[in-house]
Design a protein around this motif. Structure first.
Motif, PDB file in Angstrom:
ATOM      1  N   TYR A 112       7.879  19.964  16.921  1.00  0.00           N
ATOM      2  CA  TYR A 112       7.344  19.149  18.005  1.00  0.00           C
ATOM      3  C   TYR A 112       8.357  18.059  18.348  1.00  0.00           C
ATOM      4  O   TYR A 112       9.187  17.670  17.515  1.00  0.00           O
ATOM      5  CB  TYR A 112       6.007  18.520  17.607  1.00  0.00           C
ATOM      6  CG  TYR A 112       4.910  19.537  17.431  1.00  0.00           C
ATOM      7  CD1 TYR A 112       4.124  19.929  18.508  1.00  0.00           C
ATOM      8  CD2 TYR A 112       4.678  20.126  16.194  1.00  0.00           C
ATOM      9  CE1 TYR A 112       3.119  20.880  18.348  1.00  0.00           C
ATOM     10  CE2 TYR A 112       3.679  21.077  16.034  1.00  0.00           C
ATOM     11  CZ  TYR A 112       2.906  21.442  17.110  1.00  0.00           C
ATOM     12  OH  TYR A 112       1.926  22.387  16.945  1.00  0.00           O
ATOM     13  N   LEU A 114       9.937  14.609  18.889  1.00  0.00           N
ATOM     14  CA  LEU A 114       9.854  13.220  18.438  1.00  0.00           C
ATOM     15  C   LEU A 114      10.760  12.387  19.335  1.00  0.00           C
ATOM     16  O   LEU A 114      11.959  12.649  19.431  1.00  0.00           O
ATOM     17  CB  LEU A 114      10.297  13.099  16.982  1.00  0.00           C
ATOM     18  CG  LEU A 114      10.405  11.670  16.421  1.00  0.00           C
ATOM     19  CD1 LEU A 114       9.038  10.998  16.386  1.00  0.00           C
ATOM     20  CD2 LEU A 114      11.028  11.689  15.028  1.00  0.00           C
ATOM     21  N   ASP A 169       3.215   2.849  19.417  1.00  0.00           N
ATOM     22  CA  ASP A 169       3.087   4.186  20.002  1.00  0.00           C
ATOM     23  C   ASP A 169       3.135   4.089  21.519  1.00  0.00           C
ATOM     24  O   ASP A 169       3.276   3.006  22.092  1.00  0.00           O
ATOM     25  CB  ASP A 169       1.824   4.891  19.502  1.00  0.00           C
ATOM     26  CG  ASP A 169       0.531   4.214  19.943  1.00  0.00           C
ATOM     27  OD1 ASP A 169       0.563   3.377  20.883  1.00  0.00           O
ATOM     28  OD2 ASP A 169      -0.524   4.514  19.357  1.00  0.00           O
ATOM     29  N   MET A 185       5.279  14.273  10.135  1.00  0.00           N
ATOM     30  CA  MET A 185       5.263  14.717  11.531  1.00  0.00           C
ATOM     31  C   MET A 185       3.963  15.449  11.828  1.00  0.00           C
ATOM     32  O   MET A 185       3.598  16.413  11.144  1.00  0.00           O
ATOM     33  CB  MET A 185       6.453  15.640  11.802  1.00  0.00           C
ATOM     34  CG  MET A 185       6.637  15.988  13.270  1.00  0.00           C
ATOM     35  SD  MET A 185       7.077  14.534  14.251  1.00  0.00           S
ATOM     36  CE  MET A 185       6.960  15.205  15.923  1.00  0.00           C
ATOM     37  N   ASN A 188       1.812  17.606  17.067  1.00  0.00           N
ATOM     38  CA  ASN A 188       1.880  17.268  18.485  1.00  0.00           C
ATOM     39  C   ASN A 188       3.149  16.438  18.720  1.00  0.00           C
ATOM     40  O   ASN A 188       3.747  15.911  17.782  1.00  0.00           O
ATOM     41  CB  ASN A 188       0.646  16.476  18.928  1.00  0.00           C
ATOM     42  CG  ASN A 188       0.388  15.248  18.084  1.00  0.00           C
ATOM     43  OD1 ASN A 188      -0.401  15.290  17.131  1.00  0.00           O
ATOM     44  ND2 ASN A 188       1.059  14.145  18.388  1.00  0.00           N
ATOM     45  N   ASP A 189       3.555  16.350  19.982  1.00  0.00           N
ATOM     46  CA  ASP A 189       4.691  15.495  20.319  1.00  0.00           C
ATOM     47  C   ASP A 189       4.337  14.043  19.986  1.00  0.00           C
ATOM     48  O   ASP A 189       3.175  13.629  20.092  1.00  0.00           O
ATOM     49  CB  ASP A 189       5.036  15.614  21.801  1.00  0.00           C
ATOM     50  CG  ASP A 189       5.535  17.013  22.162  1.00  0.00           C
ATOM     51  OD1 ASP A 189       5.911  17.759  21.248  1.00  0.00           O
ATOM     52  OD2 ASP A 189       5.542  17.336  23.372  1.00  0.00           O
ATOM     53  N   TYR A 190       5.346  13.272  19.587  1.00  0.00           N
ATOM     54  CA  TYR A 190       5.080  11.918  19.087  1.00  0.00           C
ATOM     55  C   TYR A 190       6.148  10.974  19.626  1.00  0.00           C
ATOM     56  O   TYR A 190       7.341  11.285  19.566  1.00  0.00           O
ATOM     57  CB  TYR A 190       5.087  11.935  17.560  1.00  0.00           C
ATOM     58  CG  TYR A 190       4.447  10.739  16.890  1.00  0.00           C
ATOM     59  CD1 TYR A 190       3.232  10.227  17.325  1.00  0.00           C
ATOM     60  CD2 TYR A 190       5.067  10.126  15.802  1.00  0.00           C
ATOM     61  CE1 TYR A 190       2.651   9.144  16.693  1.00  0.00           C
ATOM     62  CE2 TYR A 190       4.479   9.033  15.162  1.00  0.00           C
ATOM     63  CZ  TYR A 190       3.268   8.549  15.610  1.00  0.00           C
ATOM     64  OH  TYR A 190       2.691   7.474  14.996  1.00  0.00           O
ATOM     65  N   LYS A 191       5.708   9.827  20.144  1.00  0.00           N
ATOM     66  CA  LYS A 191       6.615   8.832  20.705  1.00  0.00           C
ATOM     67  C   LYS A 191       6.416   7.487  20.011  1.00  0.00           C
ATOM     68  O   LYS A 191       5.284   7.047  19.813  1.00  0.00           O
ATOM     69  CB  LYS A 191       6.373   8.664  22.212  1.00  0.00           C
ATOM     70  CG  LYS A 191       6.669   9.893  23.040  1.00  0.00           C
ATOM     71  CD  LYS A 191       6.414   9.633  24.517  1.00  0.00           C
ATOM     72  CE  LYS A 191       6.711  10.866  25.358  1.00  0.00           C
ATOM     73  NZ  LYS A 191       6.475  10.612  26.806  1.00  0.00           N
TER      74      LYS A 191
END
Length: 199
Positions: A112, A114, A169, A185, A188-191
């Motif tokens: 995913y 990051l 976030d 991790m 899902n995509d994570y910012k």
């Protein structure tokens, strides 16, 4: 045992003419044709990650569909037959041969995205994945990290006149106020954004 009706071939009483459309307007003799059932087996090489379905008894010439159902955080790696990759599709259809048939399937961890960023040029970000240094992002860094990987991010201030505020976030919520933040991790995509301010 070991035989099945394939359900697709009808012949007249001479055993030669294939009857496609039958009108019961006269006396007719029909003959059912049976074919030997063969075993379709599936081997799942992965102990976790999903399930494989479709194994069973099928007649030669019958269309068979093998299905792979990945769990969250996993992806299907592909179908193998005698060590050869035959398909990477989750649903794979084939014609049953006149013999037993075996497919091997497996799953792998899904990567995913990051995304790491910072407010201005107050500091740098160091990134490690599973203990391995990945890079030193500048204003924006994007990388694909596999689900369940151990991620460590470090905010390094460029000046003693700066105060690190924390990791936030994408919704602006404070995730951690510590310069070094370690997490697993997610699937899902994570910012995350590193924020500093002047003292």
């Amino acid at each position: 045992m070991g035989w099945s009706y394939n359900g697709i071939k009808l012949f007249d009483e001479n055993g030669t003419k294939l009857v496609e459309n039958i009108t019961l307007s006269e006396r007719m003799t029909l003959k059912a044709v049976f074919g030997k059932a063969h075993t379709f087996s599936i081997v799942n090489q992965s102990t976790v990650g999903g399930k494989l379905t479709g194994a069973g008894q099928y007649a030669a010439g019958q269309t068979v569909t093998a299905k792979a159902i990945p769990d969250q955080g996993y992806q299907f790696a592909g179908w193998m037959q005698n060590g050869t990759l035959v398909s990477t599709a989750e649903n794979y259809s084939f014609t049953m041969p006149n013999q037993d048939y075996v497919l091997t399937g497996s799953f792998s961890l899904k990567p995913y995205k990051l995304t790491l960023s910072r407010n201005g040029s107050y500091g740098d970000i160091e990134l490690k994945v599973n203990g391995q240094e990945v890079g030193f992002p500048s204003d924006l860094h994007e990388d694909y990290v596999k689900y369940t990987s151990t991620v460590e991010i470090t905010a390094v201030s460029k000046s003693d006149d700066l105060v690190f505020m924390g990791w936030y976030d994408e919704d602006g919520r404070l995730v951690s106020s510590m310069p070094i933040y370690q997490f697993t991790m997610p699937y899902n995509d994570y910012k995350l954004i590193a924020k500093w301010k002047n003292k």
